[in-house]
Design a protein around this motif. Structure first.
Motif, PDB file in Angstrom:
ATOM      1  N   LEU A  37      -5.384  -3.092   1.452  1.00 50.84           N
ATOM      2  CA  LEU A  37      -6.259  -3.316   2.264  1.00 50.84           C
ATOM      3  C   LEU A  37      -7.644  -3.333   1.673  1.00 50.84           C
ATOM      4  O   LEU A  37      -8.435  -3.938   2.480  1.00 50.84           O
ATOM      5  N   ALA A  38      -7.976  -1.998   1.160  1.00 47.71           N
ATOM      6  CA  ALA A  38      -9.533  -1.931   0.670  1.00 47.71           C
ATOM      7  C   ALA A  38      -9.497  -2.678  -0.802  1.00 47.71           C
ATOM      8  O   ALA A  38     -10.674  -2.530  -1.098  1.00 47.71           O
ATOM      9  N   GLY A  39      -8.490  -3.128  -1.429  1.00 46.23           N
ATOM     10  CA  GLY A  39      -8.638  -3.829  -2.592  1.00 46.23           C
ATOM     11  C   GLY A  39      -9.200  -2.998  -3.712  1.00 46.23           C
ATOM     12  O   GLY A  39      -9.787  -3.689  -4.636  1.00 46.23           O
ATOM     13  N   LEU A  40      -8.992  -1.599  -3.843  1.00 43.92           N
ATOM     14  CA  LEU A  40      -9.336  -0.795  -4.921  1.00 43.92           C
ATOM     15  C   LEU A  40      -8.347  -1.056  -6.053  1.00 43.92           C
ATOM     16  O   LEU A  40      -7.200  -1.372  -5.880  1.00 43.92           O
ATOM     17  N   HIS A  41      -9.161  -0.885  -7.487  1.00 43.78           N
ATOM     18  CA  HIS A  41      -8.179  -0.867  -8.571  1.00 43.78           C
ATOM     19  C   HIS A  41      -7.249   0.182  -8.407  1.00 43.78           C
ATOM     20  O   HIS A  41      -7.453   1.126  -7.751  1.00 43.78           O
ATOM     21  N   MET A  42      -6.335  -0.039  -9.065  1.00 45.30           N
ATOM     22  CA  MET A  42      -4.987   0.834  -9.234  1.00 45.30           C
ATOM     23  C   MET A  42      -5.377   2.187  -9.722  1.00 45.30           C
ATOM     24  O   MET A  42      -4.941   3.238  -9.093  1.00 45.30           O
ATOM     25  N   ALA A  43      -6.354   2.028 -10.718  1.00 44.58           N
ATOM     26  CA  ALA A  43      -6.723   3.518 -11.349  1.00 44.58           C
ATOM     27  C   ALA A  43      -7.573   4.236 -10.342  1.00 44.58           C
ATOM     28  O   ALA A  43      -7.926   5.515 -10.516  1.00 44.58           O
ATOM     29  N   VAL A  44      -7.996   3.588  -9.219  1.00 47.88           N
ATOM     30  CA  VAL A  44      -8.647   4.614  -8.185  1.00 47.88           C
ATOM     31  C   VAL A  44      -7.816   4.648  -6.912  1.00 47.88           C
ATOM     32  O   VAL A  44      -7.844   5.609  -6.319  1.00 47.88           O
ATOM     33  N   ALA A  45      -7.084   3.757  -6.844  1.00 47.84           N
ATOM     34  CA  ALA A  45      -6.089   3.801  -5.610  1.00 47.84           C
ATOM     35  C   ALA A  45      -4.989   5.027  -5.725  1.00 47.84           C
ATOM     36  O   ALA A  45      -4.823   5.663  -4.895  1.00 47.84           O
ATOM     37  N   LEU A  46      -4.609   5.112  -6.956  1.00 48.57           N
ATOM     38  CA  LEU A  46      -3.743   6.285  -7.091  1.00 48.57           C
ATOM     39  C   LEU A  46      -4.272   7.733  -6.848  1.00 48.57           C
ATOM     40  O   LEU A  46      -3.653   8.274  -5.946  1.00 48.57           O
ATOM     41  N   PRO A  47      -5.305   7.990  -7.692  1.00 50.60           N
ATOM     42  CA  PRO A  47      -5.954   9.477  -7.313  1.00 50.60           C
ATOM     43  C   PRO A  47      -6.406   9.488  -5.819  1.00 50.60           C
ATOM     44  O   PRO A  47      -6.449  10.490  -5.281  1.00 50.60           O
ATOM     45  N   ALA A  48      -6.787   8.357  -5.358  1.00 46.03           N
ATOM     46  CA  ALA A  48      -7.387   8.391  -3.793  1.00 46.03           C
ATOM     47  C   ALA A  48      -6.148   8.590  -3.040  1.00 46.03           C
ATOM     48  O   ALA A  48      -6.121   9.473  -2.033  1.00 46.03           O
ATOM     49  N   ALA A  49      -4.827   8.314  -3.212  1.00 49.38           N
ATOM     50  CA  ALA A  49      -3.729   8.474  -2.490  1.00 49.38           C
ATOM     51  C   ALA A  49      -3.326   9.937  -2.739  1.00 49.38           C
ATOM     52  O   ALA A  49      -3.000  10.421  -1.738  1.00 49.38           O
ATOM     53  N   MET A  50      -3.332  10.344  -3.839  1.00 46.68           N
ATOM     54  CA  MET A  50      -3.036  11.875  -3.980  1.00 46.68           C
ATOM     55  C   MET A  50      -4.118  12.733  -3.327  1.00 46.68           C
ATOM     56  O   MET A  50      -3.871  13.678  -2.476  1.00 46.68           O
ATOM     57  N   ALA A  51      -5.390  12.119  -3.054  1.00 47.31           N
ATOM     58  CA  ALA A  51      -6.484  13.018  -2.336  1.00 47.31           C
ATOM     59  C   ALA A  51      -6.187  13.020  -1.065  1.00 47.31           C
ATOM     60  O   ALA A  51      -6.266  14.200  -0.239  1.00 47.31           O
ATOM     61  N   VAL A  52      -5.717  11.918  -0.387  1.00 50.48           N
ATOM     62  CA  VAL A  52      -5.176  11.983   1.114  1.00 50.48           C
ATOM     63  C   VAL A  52      -3.949  12.923   1.305  1.00 50.48           C
ATOM     64  O   VAL A  52      -4.083  13.542   2.322  1.00 50.48           O
ATOM     65  N   THR A  53      -3.032  12.906   0.303  1.00 47.01           N
ATOM     66  CA  THR A  53      -1.840  13.691   0.672  1.00 47.01           C
ATOM     67  C   THR A  53      -2.499  15.028   0.534  1.00 47.01           C
ATOM     68  O   THR A  53      -1.778  15.809   1.451  1.00 47.01           O
ATOM     69  N   LEU A  54      -3.331  15.356  -0.447  1.00 47.16           N
ATOM     70  CA  LEU A  54      -3.780  16.828  -0.524  1.00 47.16           C
ATOM     71  C   LEU A  54      -4.576  17.114   0.837  1.00 47.16           C
ATOM     72  O   LEU A  54      -4.184  18.343   1.279  1.00 47.16           O
ATOM     73  N   ALA A  55      -5.270  16.204   1.435  1.00 48.74           N
ATOM     74  CA  ALA A  55      -5.786  16.390   2.532  1.00 48.74           C
ATOM     75  C   ALA A  55      -4.860  16.853   3.877  1.00 48.74           C
ATOM     76  O   ALA A  55      -5.011  17.706   4.624  1.00 48.74           O
TER      77      ALA A  55
END
Lengths: 237, 330
Positions: B79-97
Motif C-alpha cells: 500500500l505504501a510502496g516501500l522497498h522490501m528492505a524498509v518494509a521488513l524492519p518497519a513491520a517489526m517496529a509496528v509489532t514492537l509497538a
C-alpha cells in the motif's frame, strides 16, 4: 535501622498482623518468638515486600519503603530467607548464589564470582557448588537459603526458622555461621522456635501472638515474662 | 556413558545445522517447503518458550503478532510502496509497538486470566484486520507476482531464497536467546522460571524482565509473520492470525519438547513434524493424537521429553550453566 509503625495485614476478617510497632537498631540481633499462626512469617513478608500491608508504615534507614517492590528493598539492604526454602531448582548451588550476587548489585557475573565462592565457603557449601539445587538434602537447602540471602550483601538479614529441622550438631554449625555474619556488622532479625539456639545469637527478643507484640526485652526478661510463659511456652505463671 | 550421549547429541545438533545449511542445494523443492515450515515453527516455539517458559508470561495470543507482522508488511510493501528492505524492519517496529501496548494492557493479569486475556486481544485484532480498508477484508489479499519475483524469477529459486531467510531468522533467534540466557539478565530469568517469589527477594526485577521478554519477542514473532506471508504469498485474517497454526501447535511443540529449556523447542519441532508427516492423512485423528500426546506429557512428564532426557544425562546439550571455577559454560 528498621522502623515498623502500626503495621496491619488483614485477609478479609482475619487480622494476621494487627498494629505491630517494632524498631531494630543497626548491628542488633533481634529474635522473634511466637506460636504457629502468630503472624511471624507474614511480618517478614511485609518487611521484604512479598506482601503489601493493609495499613501502617515500614521505614528502612529513615526512608519509607512501605510500597516499594521486593527487589528495591533488596537494593536497600534487606536480605531474607524463607521458612520453606525457595531454591532455583534447575540451577546449580553456585548459580543460585550467583543470581542474588548479580541481580541486586548490578555486578557482572565475572566480578561476582569470587564473592559467591566466599559465601559458599562460609556456608559450607563449596563441595556442593555444581549440584543442582533441586537435588539438595534439607540441611544444604537451609544453608543455600542463607547463602542466597547473603549474596544480596544485606545490611539487614531476616531469617525465617533457618534452624528448623536441623540436628543439634547441624544447629551448632549454623550458629557459628550466624556469629560470623553478625561480627561483620550485619543486623539480624531471626524468627525461630528453637529457643536455645535463638538466645545464643539474639541480644533482644520480641514475642508475637495473634498479630500483636506481647513482650519485648532482653532474652532473660522475656523468657521470665508470665504472659509469654503462659501463652507461648505453655507454662502456668 | 552419559558424557558420550551428550557428545553424540551435540554432534547431532551440529550435523543437523550443516544439513540445514546445504539444504537448498541438496533437497527437492517439496522437502525445502517442509523445512521452511519447520524452521518457522521452531522460531515461534523458541520465542514462545522465552516468554512463557523463562519469563513466566503464559500467553496464548502469540498469533496476534504473526498477523500484525504480516499485515504491517503488506501495508508498507504494497500500500505504501516501500522497498522490501524498509518494509521488513518497519513491520517489526509496528509489532514492537503493538507488543508494548498489549503488555501495558495485560501485565497485571496472571495464569489463566493472562492466557484468556491475550487470546481475546488476538481475536479482536483479527476482527480489526478483517475490516481494514485496502487489505482485502475477510478474504485477504495476495502478494503480487512482481513482489514475489524479487526473491527469484522461478519457483525453486524463490523457495531457496525464502528458505535461507527463514533459516537465518531461526539461527538469529537461537543465538539471541542463548546469549540472553548466558547473561546476567538470563540468570535472573532462569531464577524467575524456577521460583518467582524467591527471584524477587534475590533482587531480580521480575516486573522488568517479564516485560522485556514479552516486548522484545514481539518484533521477532512479527518477522516470522512476514516470512510466513512470503511463503504463502498472501495475507488473510484467518490464516495470518491463525490461533491453531501459530499458537496451539507452537504450544504443543514447546510442551512436548520441554518448557523452559533451549533444547525443548528443537526436540518438539522434530516430533511435531514427524507426527504431522505420518498422520496428516488421517484428518481429525491427527489432531486427537496431538491432543492425547500433550495430555500424557503434561501428566507424566511435565518437563517434556528433554526434561526426561536431561535427568538421565545430568547436563544440557546446549550449555548455559556458569561454572564455579572457570566462568565458562559447562
Amino acid at each position: 535501622m528498621l522502623e515498623v509503625s502500626q503495621l496491619k495485614k488483614h485477609f478479609g476478617a482475619l487480622k494476621v498482623i494487627d498494629g505491630v510497632n517494632l524498631s531494630v537498631a543497626r548491628g542488633e540481633a533481634l529474635g522473634i518468638l511466637g506460636p504457629n499462626g502468630a503472624g511471624k512469617s507474614t511480618l517478614f513478608n511485609l518487611i521484604s515486600g512479598n506482601l503489601s500491608p493493609t495499613a501502617g508504615t515500614i521505614r528502612l534507614n529513615g526512608e519509607d519503603i512501605t510500597r516499594a517492590s521486593p527487589w528495591t528493598r533488596v537494593r536497600g539492604g534487606i536480605g531474607r530467607t524463607f521458612q520453606i526454602p525457595h531454591p532455583f531448582v534447575h540451577l546449580s548451588v553456585f548459580e543460585n548464589v550467583l543470581v542474588s550476587a548479580t541481580q541486586a548489585s548490578g555486578r557482572g557475573i565475572a566480578v561476582a564470582r569470587p564473592e559467591v565462592n566466599r559465601i559458599l565457603d562460609l556456608c559450607q557449601l563449596s563441595h556442593r557448588s555444581r549440584t543442582l539445587a533441586g537435588d539438595l538434602p534439607l540441611l544444604d537447602l537451609k544453608r543455600l537459603e542463607l547463602a542466597k540471602a547473603l549474596g544480596t550483601s544485606p545490611r539487614l538479614l531476616l531469617l525465617d526458622e533457618i534452624a528448623g529441622g536441623l540436628t543439634n550438631s547441624e544447629c551448632v554449625a549454623l550458629l557459628a555461621i550466624l556469629e560470623t555474619i553478625k561480627s561483620e556488622g550485619v543486623t539480624i532479625v531471626w524468627i525461630e522456635h528453637i529457643v536455645h539456639a535463638l538466645i545464643k545469637v539474639a541480644t533482644r527478643l520480641v514475642v508475637l501472638a495473634e498479630g500483636n507484640l506481647i513482650a519485648n526485652g532482653t532474652p532473660e526478661t522475656v523468657m521470665a515474662d508470665a504472659k509469654v510463659r503462659d501463652l507461648y511456652l505453655g507454662v502456668e505463671a | 556413558m552419559t558424557s558420550g550421549f551428550v557428545i553424540f547429541g551435540r554432534l547431532a545438533l551440529a550435523a543437523g545445522l550443516i544439513c540445514l545449511c546445504i539444504a537448498p542445494f541438496a533437497f527437492t523443492p517439496a522437502v525445502l517447503v517442509l523445512l521452511t515450515q519447520a524452521l518457522s515453527m521452531l522460531s515461534l516455539a523458541m520465542l514462545w518458550n522465552l516468554v512463557a517458559g523463562y519469563g513466566n508470561v503464559m500467553v496464548i495470543g502469540q498469533h496476534a503478532f504473526v498477523g500484525i507482522g504480516a499485515y504491517a508488511f503488506y501495508g508498507f510493501a504494497m500500500l505504501a510502496g516501500l522497498h522490501m528492505a524498509v518494509a521488513l524492519p518497519a513491520a517489526m517496529a509496528v509489532t514492537l509497538a503493538f507488543g508494548s501496548m498489549v503488555y501495558a494492557m495485560l501485565y497485571r493479569l496472571r495464569t489463566a486470566y493472562l492466557a484468556v486475556g491475550s487470546w481475546v486481544v488476538a481475536e479482536t485484532l483479527m476482527l480489526v484486520a478483517s475490516r481494514l480498508p485496502g487489505f482485502g477484508g475477510g478474504s485477504g489479499a495476495s502478494l503480487p507476482a512482481n513482489l514475489l519475483r524479487t526473491f527469484g524469477a522461478r519457483v525453486p529459486e524463490r523457495l531457496s531464497t525464502i528458505y535461507i531467510m527463514v533459516l537465518a531468522v531461526a539461527v538469529l533467534t537461537f543465538v539471541l536467546i542463548w546469549a540472553l540466557m548466558r547473561s546476567r539478565i538470563g540468570l535472573g530469568l532462569a531464577a524467575l522460571r524456577d521460583n518467582e517469589e524467591g527471584a524477587a527477594v534475590a533482587g531480580v526485577n521480575t516486573r522488568l524482565v517479564r516485560a522485556a521478554c514479552f516486548i522484545l519477542a514481539a518484533p521477532m514473532v512479527g518477522l516470522v509473520g512476514v516470512l510466513v506471508t512470503l511463503q504463502e504469498g498472501r495475507i488473510s485474517p484467518v490464516a495470518s492470525f491463525s490461533m491453531l497454526d501459530w499458537t496451539i501447535y507452537v504450544l504443543f511443540i514447546v510442551v512436548i519438547g520441554g518448557l523452559g529449556s533451549l533444547e525443548g523447542p528443537i526436540i518438539g519441532t522434530l516430533v511435531f513434524f514427524l507426527l504431522r508427516e505420518l498422520l496428516q492423512d488421517y484428518g481429525t485423528l491427527y489432531l486427537i493424537t496431538l491432543g492425547a500426546i500433550s495430555i500424557l506429557i503434561v501428566l507424566f512428564a511435565p518437563t517434556g521429553l528433554w526434561g526426561l532426557a536431561r535427568r538421565k544425562l545430568g547436563r544440557d546439550l546446549i550449555p548455559l550453566t556458569h561454572d564455579p571455577k572457570t566462568g565458562g559454560a559447562s
